[in-house]
Design a protein around this motif. Sequence first.
Motif, PDB file in Angstrom:
ATOM      1  N   HIS A  54     -54.910 -58.837  36.955  1.00  0.00           N
ATOM      2  CA  HIS A  54     -55.182 -57.545  36.328  1.00  0.00           C
ATOM      3  C   HIS A  54     -54.274 -57.430  35.112  1.00  0.00           C
ATOM      4  N   HIS A 102     -52.869 -54.483  31.734  1.00  0.00           N
ATOM      5  CA  HIS A 102     -52.765 -53.115  31.212  1.00  0.00           C
ATOM      6  C   HIS A 102     -51.990 -53.172  29.905  1.00  0.00           C
ATOM      7  N   GLU A 126     -44.352 -54.153  31.258  1.00  0.00           N
ATOM      8  CA  GLU A 126     -44.028 -53.851  32.658  1.00  0.00           C
ATOM      9  C   GLU A 126     -42.889 -54.727  33.163  1.00  0.00           C
ATOM     10  N   TYR A 172     -41.320 -55.749  36.904  1.00  0.00           N
ATOM     11  CA  TYR A 172     -41.284 -55.665  38.363  1.00  0.00           C
ATOM     12  C   TYR A 172     -39.846 -55.868  38.823  1.00  0.00           C
ATOM     13  N   HIS A 227     -51.781 -60.755  35.303  1.00  0.00           N
ATOM     14  CA  HIS A 227     -50.841 -61.185  36.344  1.00  0.00           C
ATOM     15  C   HIS A 227     -51.420 -60.927  37.726  1.00  0.00           C
TER      16      HIS A 227
HETATM   17 FE   LIG Z   1     -48.932 -54.759  36.251  1.00  0.00          FE
END
Ligand SMILES: [Fe+2]
Length: 200
Positions: free
Chosen positions: A128, A130, A134, A136, A169
Amino acid sequence: MLNNESLFIRTKDEIEKLWSNNKKLSDFVIWPKNLVLKEKNINKINVTEKLSIWKSSGNDQIDKIHNLISDLSQVVYWESGYSENEVNQEFLSKYGFFELIGPTGHFLTSEMGLWVNFLDKNSYYPPHNHEAEELYFVVSGEAKFESEDEQSQILKSKDTRFHKSYQAHSITTFDEKILSFVIWKNKFENVSKMVDPNSL
Ligand SMILES: [Fe+2]
């Protein structure tokens, strides 16, 4: 006084301490000042119970954070993020998140988003992407992270992994589940979308 206010505040304060001790987090986004706790409904999904019974027996700061989040599980607004048209039912039963901090979070801010993500063991979160950049941050458990044009990597507690804007990812778990923070610093309005399953 809002419901469960002290639990929310203790969790936020502990994560703020983590930020001040962790350069990967503080370099990615500055911890927002004046976070405001807002009344938000409770929404329970399949993974709510799985996280609420998952406790850490350690004594480190990260164990404390894990247990505060586990305690919060029953009083937050859980989401699945994807519809049944996008992902299969099995995935939806094993995955979920809540927006602890962000534009529509339990703590309101427009400066960052921090979602608490849970993925059960033996799961596959397909590719997916976006618009938002980001980071994590793994609180506990472990998983294999794969992303476009990069080496895959097994991430464990306190490990981080960065995803560029629109970089696809995926996440795979095996014998362990994973609890992580997903942190966005901009472009919150453009939500995550599934991409070609063979893109990684
Ligand atoms: Fe993500």
